[in-house]
Motif scaffolding. Sequence first.
Motif, mmCIF file in Angstrom:
data_model
loop_
_atom_site.group_PDB
_atom_site.id
_atom_site.type_symbol
_atom_site.label_atom_id
_atom_site.label_comp_id
_atom_site.label_asym_id
_atom_site.label_seq_id
_atom_site.Cartn_x
_atom_site.Cartn_y
_atom_site.Cartn_z
ATOM 1 N N LEU A 152 59.270 33.515 45.174
ATOM 2 C CA LEU A 152 58.338 32.869 44.256
ATOM 3 C C LEU A 152 58.645 33.270 42.818
ATOM 4 O O LEU A 152 59.190 34.339 42.563
ATOM 5 C CB LEU A 152 56.898 33.277 44.598
ATOM 6 N N SER A 153 58.276 32.410 41.897
ATOM 7 C CA SER A 153 58.424 32.739 40.474
ATOM 8 C C SER A 153 57.372 33.769 40.081
ATOM 9 O O SER A 153 56.419 34.024 40.833
ATOM 10 C CB SER A 153 58.260 31.480 39.626
ATOM 11 N N GLY A 154 57.506 34.346 38.882
ATOM 12 C CA GLY A 154 56.536 35.332 38.409
ATOM 13 C C GLY A 154 55.132 34.776 38.364
ATOM 14 O O GLY A 154 54.172 35.428 38.772
ATOM 15 N N GLY A 155 54.988 33.548 37.874
ATOM 16 C CA GLY A 155 53.672 32.924 37.803
ATOM 17 C C GLY A 155 53.083 32.641 39.169
ATOM 18 O O GLY A 155 51.882 32.809 39.392
ATOM 19 N N GLN A 156 53.924 32.220 40.112
ATOM 20 C CA GLN A 156 53.444 31.955 41.465
ATOM 21 C C GLN A 156 52.998 33.240 42.151
ATOM 22 O O GLN A 156 52.000 33.251 42.874
ATOM 23 C CB GLN A 156 54.553 31.260 42.270
ATOM 24 N N ARG A 157 53.717 34.335 41.896
ATOM 25 C CA ARG A 157 53.300 35.618 42.484
ATOM 26 C C ARG A 157 51.945 36.053 41.935
ATOM 27 O O ARG A 157 51.118 36.602 42.674
ATOM 28 C CB ARG A 157 54.364 36.690 42.199
ATOM 29 N N GLN A 158 51.701 35.797 40.647
ATOM 30 C CA GLN A 158 50.408 36.152 40.083
ATOM 31 C C GLN A 158 49.309 35.331 40.734
ATOM 32 O O GLN A 158 48.207 35.828 40.995
ATOM 33 C CB GLN A 158 50.422 35.947 38.564
ATOM 34 N N ARG A 159 49.576 34.072 41.030
ATOM 35 C CA ARG A 159 48.574 33.228 41.677
ATOM 36 C C ARG A 159 48.302 33.684 43.120
ATOM 37 O O ARG A 159 47.177 33.566 43.610
ATOM 38 C CB ARG A 159 49.021 31.759 41.634
ATOM 39 N N ILE A 160 49.337 34.213 43.774
ATOM 40 C CA ILE A 160 49.131 34.789 45.112
ATOM 41 C C ILE A 160 48.172 35.970 45.026
ATOM 42 O O ILE A 160 47.268 36.140 45.854
ATOM 43 C CB ILE A 160 50.481 35.236 45.731
ATOM 44 N N MET A 161 48.349 36.811 43.982
ATOM 45 C CA MET A 161 47.453 37.948 43.795
ATOM 46 C C MET A 161 46.013 37.485 43.563
ATOM 47 O O MET A 161 45.062 38.100 44.063
ATOM 48 C CB MET A 161 47.918 38.789 42.604
ATOM 49 N N ILE A 162 45.849 36.413 42.820
ATOM 50 C CA ILE A 162 44.506 35.882 42.564
ATOM 51 C C ILE A 162 43.888 35.373 43.861
ATOM 52 O O ILE A 162 42.710 35.635 44.146
ATOM 53 C CB ILE A 162 44.562 34.775 41.493
ATOM 54 N N ALA A 163 44.672 34.674 44.668
ATOM 55 C CA ALA A 163 44.183 34.192 45.965
ATOM 56 C C ALA A 163 43.747 35.355 46.843
ATOM 57 O O ALA A 163 42.701 35.310 47.510
ATOM 58 C CB ALA A 163 45.272 33.380 46.659
ATOM 59 N N MET A 164 44.519 36.424 46.833
ATOM 60 C CA MET A 164 44.198 37.609 47.633
ATOM 61 C C MET A 164 42.888 38.244 47.168
ATOM 62 O O MET A 164 42.048 38.645 47.977
ATOM 63 C CB MET A 164 45.355 38.608 47.520
ATOM 64 N N ALA A 165 42.709 38.321 45.858
ATOM 65 C CA ALA A 165 41.509 38.938 45.298
ATOM 66 C C ALA A 165 40.256 38.113 45.577
ATOM 67 O O ALA A 165 39.166 38.658 45.745
ATOM 68 C CB ALA A 165 41.679 39.135 43.799
ATOM 69 N N LEU A 166 40.409 36.795 45.639
ATOM 70 C CA LEU A 166 39.259 35.911 45.835
ATOM 71 C C LEU A 166 38.935 35.669 47.301
ATOM 72 O O LEU A 166 37.920 35.036 47.611
ATOM 73 C CB LEU A 166 39.510 34.566 45.142
ATOM 74 N N ALA A 167 39.781 36.153 48.208
ATOM 75 C CA ALA A 167 39.665 35.806 49.626
ATOM 76 C C ALA A 167 38.274 36.077 50.194
ATOM 77 O O ALA A 167 37.727 35.260 50.944
ATOM 78 C CB ALA A 167 40.717 36.570 50.422
ATOM 79 N N ASN A 168 37.669 37.208 49.831
ATOM 80 C CA ASN A 168 36.383 37.589 50.410
ATOM 81 C C ASN A 168 35.191 37.315 49.500
ATOM 82 O O ASN A 168 34.109 37.856 49.710
ATOM 83 C CB ASN A 168 36.415 39.080 50.791
ATOM 84 N N GLU A 169 35.410 36.456 48.489
ATOM 85 C CA GLU A 169 34.336 36.064 47.571
ATOM 86 C C GLU A 169 33.569 37.292 47.064
ATOM 87 O O GLU A 169 32.386 37.481 47.345
ATOM 88 C CB GLU A 169 33.391 35.072 48.254
ATOM 89 N N PRO A 170 34.238 38.144 46.291
ATOM 90 C CA PRO A 170 33.658 39.424 45.889
ATOM 91 C C PRO A 170 32.505 39.269 44.902
ATOM 92 O O PRO A 170 32.341 38.233 44.263
ATOM 93 C CB PRO A 170 34.844 40.138 45.228
ATOM 94 N N ASP A 171 31.718 40.350 44.751
ATOM 95 C CA ASP A 171 30.660 40.378 43.736
ATOM 96 C C ASP A 171 31.244 40.552 42.344
ATOM 97 O O ASP A 171 30.680 40.075 41.360
ATOM 98 C CB ASP A 171 29.699 41.558 44.006
ATOM 99 N N MET A 172 32.388 41.254 42.277
ATOM 100 C CA MET A 172 33.011 41.504 40.979
ATOM 101 C C MET A 172 34.518 41.461 41.115
ATOM 102 O O MET A 172 35.093 42.034 42.034
ATOM 103 C CB MET A 172 32.584 42.867 40.421
ATOM 104 N N LEU A 173 35.130 40.739 40.193
ATOM 105 C CA LEU A 173 36.576 40.643 40.145
ATOM 106 C C LEU A 173 37.061 41.310 38.861
ATOM 107 O O LEU A 173 36.623 40.959 37.762
ATOM 108 C CB LEU A 173 37.011 39.175 40.154
ATOM 109 N N ILE A 174 37.952 42.297 39.021
ATOM 110 C CA ILE A 174 38.590 42.926 37.868
ATOM 111 C C ILE A 174 39.935 42.247 37.675
ATOM 112 O O ILE A 174 40.805 42.306 38.554
ATOM 113 C CB ILE A 174 38.780 44.436 38.079
ATOM 114 N N ALA A 175 40.105 41.577 36.557
ATOM 115 C CA ALA A 175 41.329 40.822 36.296
ATOM 116 C C ALA A 175 42.099 41.511 35.176
ATOM 117 O O ALA A 175 41.722 41.427 34.013
ATOM 118 C CB ALA A 175 40.986 39.384 35.915
ATOM 119 N N ASP A 176 43.156 42.234 35.545
ATOM 120 C CA ASP A 176 43.951 42.991 34.579
ATOM 121 C C ASP A 176 45.120 42.126 34.130
ATOM 122 O O ASP A 176 46.108 41.982 34.838
ATOM 123 C CB ASP A 176 44.455 44.280 35.230
#
Length: 534
Positions: A159-183
Amino acid sequence: MDKTKNETVLTVKNLKVDFTTPDGDVNAVKGISFDVKKGETLAIVGESGSGKSQTMMALMGLLASNGKVTGSARYGETEMVGASLATLNSVRGSKITMIFQEPMTSLDPLYKVGKQIAEALIHHRKMSKAKARERVLELLNLVGIPDPNRRIDSYPHELSGGQRQRIMIAMALANEPDMLIADEPTTALDVTIQAQILDLLADLQKRFGMAIVLITHDLGVVKHVADRVVVMRRGEVVEHGSRDDIFERATQDYTKMLLASEPTGTKAAPAADAPVILEGRNVVVDFNISSGMLFKGTRKFRAVDHVNVRLHQGQTIGIVGESGSGKSTLGRALLKLLEAEGRFSFETTDISALDRTGMRPFRKSMQLVFQDPYGSLSPRQTVGEIITEGLYVHEPTLTKAQRDARAVAALKEVGLDPASRNRYPHEFSGGQRQRIAIARSMILKPKVVILDEPTSALDRTVQRQVIELLRDLQEKHNLSYVFISHDLSVIRAIADHVVVMKDGKIVEEGPTQEIFDNPAQDYTKTLIAAAFTH
């Protein structure tokens, strides 16, 4: 829904973070306090090294082994500082999730991305593998991954750098968290995808009442999405308030300086008779991609499709385009770091047929600064060892004292304290690590440098410093650059010639001013509009 806006998700009081180093203790965070409310976006901004990321790493229990945290960080009734691993694991990945700044170091290279996203669903929600796969496909669609049915079985390196970042976002959102820390969640993304990701996060925030803590150096993004802003400098809170307070009524000189920072200036073209120093003619790069479990065999993916690049001495060519357009692949092909078809030359030498051994004498003169500094810096070496490593290969007769003197000079050139050469990469901020990577290349005094997103991890004030540094080095040594970036404001400031790529092909190229003032292609117009219309 309104009443939840006043509900506090996280309360931080007198948080301090210290690191023990051979040169003494480093006070990274010096007793800061803030809170985060449900459904709001709190932006934490400041220059590299201000303590933004370490604040969040501390409350998540993710500090390096030489780090120590004191104070309080309460998620609801749960105290995170000093909590047991079991307590932290019950919160991390489920209630509070984090998107890291450098996705390649956060994704396991041995596992397909779909499996890595599914892991959080299986662990926290006890989903079956089949149900988890369905949810993963939904998430890949949400974050804009093209062809999710195929990409779910891709490895991170595919995957490209941007696509890998989107994978990380998908992983973080998977469980619909109360708080997302986006660094720095948009650091690796091109300008058009940035807007999509920010809109996606805003939509999910409204849907689930999720709080977002946005750590970023991009004040354009902050102005677009934040409800409140905390400004940090050297481990302390300098100013905080609503978005309007900060952007329209800032009271501190430091905040005003941040708001005024933007890459400026232009690059003059080299002399008309400047010799060609690096050239690639009819460059083609194909990758073999596995077809998957149901069909044995491979298919070819054309990443670079019959491209011509001619770099003159003293010139800076800026290569722009969306993630996956072939920018980085072209840069590596020009340096013969991957298999490619075409004719390649360096100065007056045809290097097309040279193998790895044959290319070795040219490597000192042809350097690459990588997009992901943390992934390219050995965690087991000190900064001094990292930046002098190439000298052992290319200048083996230097004494230890001479190598150390070169390291001191290189660190000074990139704006780092030479005393820091005894520290390790994890003790530096993302922006500082990028400057270390630049120093490692510049210490060899190259003739050509391919810079792959060299300012993507840097705040605006440091971007300006690095651009000025690169200009000074170019003028002093008559260097030639290929500058690969999705940040068009940086490209406009440093390049004298722009190449616009899409789907592996050049769609438009020409002098920088001409491309920005009078773009001929709709694709170029779209990129420029997305970059300069926040």
